[in-house]
Design a protein around this motif. Structure first.
Motif, PDB file in Angstrom:
ATOM      1  N   ILE A   1       1.940   2.125  -1.385  1.00  0.00           N
ATOM      2  CA  ILE A   1       0.976   0.900  -1.421  1.00  0.00           C
ATOM      3  C   ILE A   1       0.113   1.035  -0.276  1.00  0.00           C
ATOM      4  O   ILE A   1       0.667   0.530   0.776  1.00  0.00           O
ATOM      5  CB  ILE A   1       1.783  -0.384  -1.766  1.00  0.00           C
ATOM      6  CG1 ILE A   1       2.969  -0.339  -0.977  1.00  0.00           C
ATOM      7  CG2 ILE A   1       1.863  -0.858  -3.264  1.00  0.00           C
ATOM      8  CD1 ILE A   1       3.886  -1.522  -1.227  1.00  0.00           C
ATOM      9  N   SER A   2      -1.349   1.336  -0.298  1.00  0.00           N
ATOM     10  CA  SER A   2      -2.003   1.361   1.123  1.00  0.00           C
ATOM     11  C   SER A   2      -3.382   0.729   0.696  1.00  0.00           C
ATOM     12  O   SER A   2      -3.376   0.253  -0.399  1.00  0.00           O
ATOM     13  CB  SER A   2      -2.121   2.825   1.311  1.00  0.00           C
ATOM     14  OG  SER A   2      -2.912   3.646   0.400  1.00  0.00           O
ATOM     15  N   GLY A   3      -4.331   0.914   1.394  1.00  0.00           N
ATOM     16  CA  GLY A   3      -5.515   0.473   1.134  1.00  0.00           C
ATOM     17  C   GLY A   3      -6.357   1.023   0.188  1.00  0.00           C
ATOM     18  O   GLY A   3      -7.394   0.278  -0.450  1.00  0.00           O
TER      19      GLY A   3
ATOM     20  N   THR B   1       1.479   2.263   8.486  1.00  0.00           N
ATOM     21  CA  THR B   1       0.114   2.472   8.537  1.00  0.00           C
ATOM     22  C   THR B   1       0.006   3.868   9.118  1.00  0.00           C
ATOM     23  O   THR B   1       0.577   4.693   9.535  1.00  0.00           O
ATOM     24  CB  THR B   1      -0.556   1.239   9.330  1.00  0.00           C
ATOM     25  OG1 THR B   1       0.092   1.319  10.815  1.00  0.00           O
ATOM     26  CG2 THR B   1      -0.436   0.058   9.042  1.00  0.00           C
ATOM     27  N   ASP B   2      -1.479   4.179   8.789  1.00  0.00           N
ATOM     28  CA  ASP B   2      -2.035   5.688   9.157  1.00  0.00           C
ATOM     29  C   ASP B   2      -1.313   6.246  10.377  1.00  0.00           C
ATOM     30  O   ASP B   2      -1.613   5.455  11.635  1.00  0.00           O
ATOM     31  CB  ASP B   2      -3.239   5.974   9.059  1.00  0.00           C
ATOM     32  CG  ASP B   2      -3.718   5.633   7.458  1.00  0.00           C
ATOM     33  OD1 ASP B   2      -2.814   5.537   6.469  1.00  0.00           O
ATOM     34  OD2 ASP B   2      -4.882   5.412   7.201  1.00  0.00           O
ATOM     35  N   ASN B   3      -0.790   7.578  10.505  1.00  0.00           N
ATOM     36  CA  ASN B   3      -0.245   8.026  11.761  1.00  0.00           C
ATOM     37  C   ASN B   3      -0.186   9.583  11.634  1.00  0.00           C
ATOM     38  O   ASN B   3      -0.114   9.940  10.436  1.00  0.00           O
ATOM     39  CB  ASN B   3       0.990   7.268  12.399  1.00  0.00           C
ATOM     40  CG  ASN B   3       2.179   7.696  11.243  1.00  0.00           C
ATOM     41  OD1 ASN B   3       2.687   8.562  11.237  1.00  0.00           O
ATOM     42  ND2 ASN B   3       2.378   6.775  10.386  1.00  0.00           N
TER      43      ASN B   3
ATOM     44  N   ASN C   1      -1.449  16.378   2.268  1.00  0.00           N
ATOM     45  CA  ASN C   1      -1.776  15.429   1.374  1.00  0.00           C
ATOM     46  C   ASN C   1      -1.249  14.020   2.172  1.00  0.00           C
ATOM     47  O   ASN C   1      -0.237  13.867   2.286  1.00  0.00           O
ATOM     48  CB  ASN C   1      -1.160  15.301  -0.131  1.00  0.00           C
ATOM     49  CG  ASN C   1      -1.554  14.637  -0.900  1.00  0.00           C
ATOM     50  OD1 ASN C   1      -1.540  13.222  -0.728  1.00  0.00           O
ATOM     51  ND2 ASN C   1      -2.115  14.962  -2.107  1.00  0.00           N
ATOM     52  N   HIS C   2      -2.379  13.305   2.136  1.00  0.00           N
ATOM     53  CA  HIS C   2      -2.136  12.005   3.054  1.00  0.00           C
ATOM     54  C   HIS C   2      -1.109  11.065   2.342  1.00  0.00           C
ATOM     55  O   HIS C   2      -0.213  10.290   3.023  1.00  0.00           O
ATOM     56  CB  HIS C   2      -3.479  11.242   3.189  1.00  0.00           C
ATOM     57  CG  HIS C   2      -3.266   9.852   3.942  1.00  0.00           C
ATOM     58  ND1 HIS C   2      -3.464   9.638   5.309  1.00  0.00           N
ATOM     59  CD2 HIS C   2      -3.362   8.519   3.270  1.00  0.00           C
ATOM     60  CE1 HIS C   2      -3.442   8.532   5.551  1.00  0.00           C
ATOM     61  NE2 HIS C   2      -3.220   7.700   4.527  1.00  0.00           N
ATOM     62  N   LEU C   3      -1.156  11.060   1.027  1.00  0.00           N
ATOM     63  CA  LEU C   3      -0.213  10.173   0.145  1.00  0.00           C
ATOM     64  C   LEU C   3       1.224  10.872   0.243  1.00  0.00           C
ATOM     65  O   LEU C   3       2.498   9.730   0.505  1.00  0.00           O
ATOM     66  CB  LEU C   3      -0.697  10.006  -1.508  1.00  0.00           C
ATOM     67  CG  LEU C   3      -1.923   9.535  -1.304  1.00  0.00           C
ATOM     68  CD1 LEU C   3      -2.313   9.444  -2.814  1.00  0.00           C
ATOM     69  CD2 LEU C   3      -1.774   7.957  -1.124  1.00  0.00           C
TER      70      LEU C   3
ATOM     71  N   ALA D   1       2.406  12.582   2.779  1.00  0.00           N
ATOM     72  CA  ALA D   1       2.662  12.036   4.002  1.00  0.00           C
ATOM     73  C   ALA D   1       3.400  10.719   4.193  1.00  0.00           C
ATOM     74  O   ALA D   1       4.406  10.437   5.019  1.00  0.00           O
ATOM     75  CB  ALA D   1       1.693  12.278   5.049  1.00  0.00           C
ATOM     76  N   HIS D   2       2.732   9.578   3.627  1.00  0.00           N
ATOM     77  CA  HIS D   2       3.148   8.383   3.636  1.00  0.00           C
ATOM     78  C   HIS D   2       4.626   8.413   3.122  1.00  0.00           C
ATOM     79  O   HIS D   2       5.401   7.484   3.679  1.00  0.00           O
ATOM     80  CB  HIS D   2       2.315   7.466   2.594  1.00  0.00           C
ATOM     81  CG  HIS D   2       1.202   6.680   3.573  1.00  0.00           C
ATOM     82  ND1 HIS D   2       1.105   5.995   4.742  1.00  0.00           N
ATOM     83  CD2 HIS D   2      -0.277   6.775   3.310  1.00  0.00           C
ATOM     84  CE1 HIS D   2      -0.006   5.436   5.081  1.00  0.00           C
ATOM     85  NE2 HIS D   2      -0.830   6.054   4.288  1.00  0.00           N
ATOM     86  N   ILE D   3       4.888   9.087   2.045  1.00  0.00           N
ATOM     87  CA  ILE D   3       6.259   8.992   1.441  1.00  0.00           C
ATOM     88  C   ILE D   3       7.330   9.735   2.556  1.00  0.00           C
ATOM     89  O   ILE D   3       8.378   9.006   2.905  1.00  0.00           O
ATOM     90  CB  ILE D   3       6.343   9.897   0.257  1.00  0.00           C
ATOM     91  CG1 ILE D   3       5.475   9.094  -0.902  1.00  0.00           C
ATOM     92  CG2 ILE D   3       7.794  10.014  -0.215  1.00  0.00           C
ATOM     93  CD1 ILE D   3       5.480   9.777  -2.325  1.00  0.00           C
TER      94      ILE D   3
HETATM   95 ZN    ZN Z   1      -2.778   5.712   4.501  1.00  0.00          ZN
END
Ligand code: ZN
Ligand code: KG4
Length: 390
Positions: A151-153, A354-356, A110-112, A114-116
Motif C-alpha cells: 500500500i503506497s502512494g 516509505t521510499d528508500n 522493481n520498486h514494488l 523492493a517495498h516487500i
Molecule cells: Zn514507494
C-alpha cells in the motif's frame, strides 16, 4: 555480498549499502517533501530536477558513512519502475554509469518488489555468522508462503508470495491507491502533504481528546458514518467513494458556515484546497474527528480483507509494505485480526516503509543470487508491475 542500491522513483532520492539482502550498513534519503508541500502534491518536473541535483551527494554520503570503498562493493542496483519517468531516469542512469565505470554487475529493481523486501532488512549488528551461505533463508526472515499487502502512494495490492520471486495477484484497487486517498483527503481537510502522517496525527489528537473525557477511542473513529467498499467475493479495493463522502462532509461543514452552495465545476481539483482551508477554520476538533473516521474506514477494509486472504490461503505470515504500512492504527488493527489465528504480522520500521534505497539493494540481492543481471541498455519502465504468475 555488498550491494549499493539507488532509489529515485518519485520525490525521494536514496542510496544505501546493504549486505546479503538484509544487513544495513548505510541508508541515505534526501526528501523533497518541503519543495512539493507548497503545491499540495508531487510536481513531476520539479521532482526530476531535484533528483538530478541531489543524487551524486547522496550516493557519496552513503558510501562515506560505511567506511567502505568502491573495492568492497560487489554489485549496483537501481529502481527502473514503476514511478515517474523523469525521476526514474536519474537514478537508473547514475546506477548504470557507476556499474560501467567500476566494472560491477548491474541489476534494475522493481520498486514494488523492493517495498516487500523491506521486511527482510535489519541492522548490521544482527548479522548472522553464516553470512552468504544461505541466501534464501536466514533466521528472522519472513517465511513463505505469505500474504503481502502493498500500500503506497500509487498502489494497493494484495499479493500471495509463494517464494522468492513468485507472486500471485489476489486483489488491487479499482480506483485510488490507499496512500493517494490519504493524500487527497488530507488536502480536503487542509492538513497538508504528505497526507498519511498528517491524517494519522490529526486522528491521534481526536482519539486523545475522547480518552481525556474517559470515553472509548471508537467514539472518535466512528464520529462520522463513512462508506466502506467491501467488494465482497473479491480482494479488490476501492477508495474513491470514501473520498467523495469526505468531500461532501467537508463541504457540509463549509455550507453550514456560509449558507452558500458551490457550483458543480467548483467541486473538483483545486477546490480541494479551498474546501480544506475552510473546513480547518471551522474548528480543529471536527477536522480531527473527520480524519479519525476516515482513517478507521480505510484501516477497516484493509485489515479485514487481508485477514480473509491470509485465512483462505492458509499462510502463517502477513507482511505490510509501502508508505501506508507506516500507519500505526493499521498495524495495531491487523495485529488484532491476526493474533487469534496465530498468523505472524511483520512490517518494516518506519524509515523502510516509505521510499528508500535500502529496500532496493535488499531486493536486488535475491535476484543476483539467482544469477540475474541486467544489461546497460535497460530502460526505465514507469508502468512496471510485478511479474505475476496468476
Ligand atoms: Zn514507494
Ligand atoms: O511508498 P511511498 O513512500 O511512495 C510510493 O511508492 O508511492 O508511499 C507514500 C504514501 C503517501 O501517499 C503517504 O501519504 C503515505 O504513503 N503514508 C502514510 C503514512 N506515512 C506515509 N499513509 C498513512 N499513514 C502513514 N503514517
Amino acid at each position: 555480498m555488498l550491494v549499493l542500491g539507488i532509489e529515485s522513483s518519485c520525490d525521494e532520492t536514496g542510496a544505501a549499502l546493504v549486505r546479503d539482502g538484509r544487513y544495513l550498513l548505510s541508508n541515505v534519503v534526501a526528501s523533497q517533501v518541503e519543495v512539493h508541500n507548497r503545491y499540495g502534491g508531487v510536481v513531476p518536473e520539479v521532482a526530476s530536477r531535484q533528483q538530478l541535483s541531489t543524487i551524486i551527494p547522496v550516493v557519496e554520503t552513503a558510501l562515506d558513512q560505511t567506511g567502505c570503498s568502491w573495492g568492497d562493493v560487489d554489485a549496483i542496483a537501481a529502481t527502473y519502475g514503476p514511478g515517474l519517468a523523469g525521476s526514474l531516469l536519474v537514478g537508473l542512469t547514475v546506477g548504470k554509469t557507476l556499474a560501467l565505470a567500476r566494472d560491477l554487475p548491474f541489476l534494475g529493481v522493481n520498486h514494488l518488489e523492493a517495498h516487500i523486501y523491506a521486511n527482510w532488512l535489519r541492522r548490521q549488528e544482527h548479522a548472522m555468522a553464516a553470512q552468504d551461505t544461505h541466501w534464501e533463508y536466514q533466521e528472522g526472515d519472513p517465511t513463505f508462503p505469505l500474504i503481502a499487502l502493498v500500500i503506497s502512494g500509487a498502489h494497493s495490492e494484495l499479493i500471495l508470495v509463494r517464494g522468492h520471486g513468485h507472486y500471485e495477484l489476489l486483489g488491487r484497487t479499482r480506483d485510488d491507491a490507499a496512500g493517494e486517498a490519504f493524500d487527497k483527503v488530507a488536502r480536503i481537510l487542509g492538513l497538508g502533504y504528505p497526507g498519511g502522517p498528517a491524517i494519522q496525527n490529526a486522528a491521534q489528537r481526536a482519539e486523545e481528546e475522547v480518552q481525556q473525557q474517559h470515553k472509548s477511542v471508537t467514539l472518535a473513529r466512528n464520529a462520522y458514518r463513512l462508506p466502506r467498499a467491501w467488494l465482497r467475493g473479491t480482494y479488490d479495493f476501492s477508495f474513491s467513494g470514501l473520498k467523495t463522502a469526505m468531500l461532501h462532509l467537508a463541504e457540509g461543514v463549509v455550507e453550514d458556515q456560509h449558507g452558500s452552495h458551490s457550483s458543480a465545476e467548483e467541486k473538483q481539483g483545486s477546490q480541494y484546497m479551498r474546501m480544506g482551508v475552510q473546513a480547518a477554520q471551522k474548528g480543529a476538533v471536527n477536522v480531527a474527528m473527520l480524519a479519525a473516521s476516515f482513517q478507521e474506514a480505510v484501516v477497516d477494509v484493509l485489515a479485514v480483507k487481508t485477514r480473509l486472504a491470509a485465512q483462505e490461503y492458509h499462510v502463517k505470515q502477513v507482511v505490510l509494505a509501502g508508505g501506508v504500512a507506516a500507519n500505526v492504527n493499521l498495524r495495531a488493527r491487523l495485529e488484532q485480526e491476526l493474533r487469534p489465528l496465530k498468523i505472524r504480522l511483520s512490517y518494516p520500521s518506519i524509515e523502510f516503509c516509505t521510499d528508500n534505497a535500502a529496500m532496493i539493494a535488499g531486493a536486488a540481492y535475491f535476484h543476483l543470487c539467482r544469477g540475474e543481471r541486467h544489461g546497460l541498455d535497460l530502460d526505465v519502465q514507469p508502468g512496471l508491475s510485478l511479474p505475476f504468475e496468476r
